[in-house]
Each structure stands twice: as structure tokens, then as C-alpha cells.
Design an enzyme around this catalytic site. Structure first.
Site, mmCIF file in Angstrom:
data_model
loop_
_atom_site.group_PDB
_atom_site.id
_atom_site.type_symbol
_atom_site.label_atom_id
_atom_site.label_comp_id
_atom_site.label_asym_id
_atom_site.label_seq_id
_atom_site.Cartn_x
_atom_site.Cartn_y
_atom_site.Cartn_z
ATOM 1 N N GLU A 1 7.025 0.212 -9.639
ATOM 2 C CA GLU A 1 6.606 0.550 -8.107
ATOM 3 C C GLU A 1 5.962 -0.054 -7.298
ATOM 4 O O GLU A 1 6.167 -0.731 -5.807
ATOM 5 C CB GLU A 1 6.666 2.125 -7.636
ATOM 6 C CG GLU A 1 6.189 2.191 -6.583
ATOM 7 C CD GLU A 1 5.637 3.498 -7.025
ATOM 8 O OE1 GLU A 1 5.587 4.619 -7.293
ATOM 9 O OE2 GLU A 1 4.455 3.191 -5.686
ATOM 10 N N GLU B 1 -0.979 -4.814 -10.886
ATOM 11 C CA GLU B 1 -1.194 -3.522 -10.987
ATOM 12 C C GLU B 1 -1.094 -2.518 -11.832
ATOM 13 O O GLU B 1 -1.202 -1.426 -12.122
ATOM 14 C CB GLU B 1 0.264 -3.436 -10.181
ATOM 15 C CG GLU B 1 0.814 -4.019 -8.898
ATOM 16 C CD GLU B 1 -0.350 -4.037 -7.548
ATOM 17 O OE1 GLU B 1 -0.096 -2.341 -7.470
ATOM 18 O OE2 GLU B 1 -0.886 -4.321 -7.407
HETATM 19 ZN ZN ZN Z 1 0.694 4.628 -6.952
#
Ligand code: ZN
Length: 168
Positions: free
Chosen positions: A70, A145
Site C-alpha cells: 500500500e 517501505e
Molecule cells: Zn501505513
């Protein structure tokens, strides 16, 4: 505009239309002919314009990969190759809502704006992000990330770092 059940509009076939009095809206469900993706359209006189695209993302393990994904798709795309288009949107747009969320079984990317031009721009950035993310070209995005080892000086202790890792 008048819509007809069974008619194809830009690749989306209208399946159902209903007047929903409680929210003063005409609701329409379309199905994308090529992919089977469903589209819910709510027509009303609200000045707020809202768009969201969502995907089924049931996890296969507990690594948090769906949450990492995401974040990662919002780190640059084909049309918007900047490192953090999401951060730039938060700063430079007239949005009234802008976010992305990963649930236990789905991931959604909602945006809202009262300004039509801003609304379509936000939609453009988000659609390009989810369909053409740079993660395929730049593998460092997932590491940034997700998680990676961090070592400033060789006598330091090895630590873990990562945007989602820190967030969780
Ligand atoms: Zn997050």
C-alpha cells in the site's frame, strides 16, 4: 445524462440503478467488461466529490506485505515518477481527504475534494499509482517501505529500519 441498464459506458456496463432517498442520491453499479471490476457511482448535489479505488488483499502470511505494498505504490508511478507523490499531494492539493488504508482483507485509496480540477488530478495520481507503480523498476522502494538493516558506522550495532516497520 440518462443511463440505460446493459449499456457500455467507456468499458463499464451499467448493471443496476436505484434511487436512494435516504441519502438523496442515484446509485449506479457498473461492471468493467474486461476485468470484472465493479464501480459504484453515487450521483447527488453534494459539493464534496469523493473517489476511492480498492483491492482485495487477503494476506498469505504475517509479514505485513499488503501494508508495505500500500505504501510502496505511492512512491512514484509512470506518469508521476517523483519519489513521494503522496507527500506532495498532501501539501499541494485542495483535498478534503487523502489517504490509503490496509485492512485485514482489503486495501483502499480514498480521495476527496470540493474543487473539480483538483479532484480529477488526485484521481489521476492515485489511479496511475495503483496501476503503474514504479515498484517493478525500483526494488529499493519495497526495502525502504518494508524493512532493511541499518548501519551508520561499522562499530555500531546493526538495527532494523523501514517506514511501515517503524509505523507498526
Ligand atoms: Zn501505513
Amino acid at each position: 445524462m440518462d443511463y440505460k441498464i446493459g449499456t457500455n459506458y467507456n468499458g463499464f456496463v451499467l448493471v443496476r440503478e436505484e434511487n436512494i432517498k435516504e441519502v438523496n442520491s442515484i446509485a449506479r453499479i457498473f461492471e468493467h467488461e474486461k476485468t470484472g471490476a465493479r464501480l459504484l457511482h453515487m450521483e447527488n448535489d453534494d459539493t464534496n466529490k469523493v473517489f476511492s479505488i480498492g483491492f482485495k488483499t487477503p494476506p498469505e502470511d504475517s509479514t505485513g506485505v499488503m501494508h508495505i505494498l500500500e505504501h510502496s505504490v505511492l512512491c512514484g508511478s509512470r506518469k508521476f515518477p517523483t519519489k513521494e507523490p503522496f507527500v506532495e499531494l498532501v501539501k499541494g492539493s485542495l483535498n478534503t481527504f487523502l489517504n490509503a488504508m490496509t485492512f485485514s482483507d482489503k486495501t483502499i485509496y480514498p480521495i476527496a475534494s470540493q474543487n473539480e480540477k483538483d479532484f480529477f488530478n488526485l484521481m489521476d495520481v492515485y489511479l496511475d499509482a495503483v496501476f503503474y507503480p514504479n515498484i517493478y523498476k525500483t526494488k529499493e522502494i519495497l526495502m525502504q517501505e518494508g524493512w532493511h538493516y541499518d548501519l551508520e558506522k561499522k562499530e555500531d550495532e546493526l538495527t532494523y529500519k523501514g517506514v511501515v516497520y517503524n509505523e507498526m
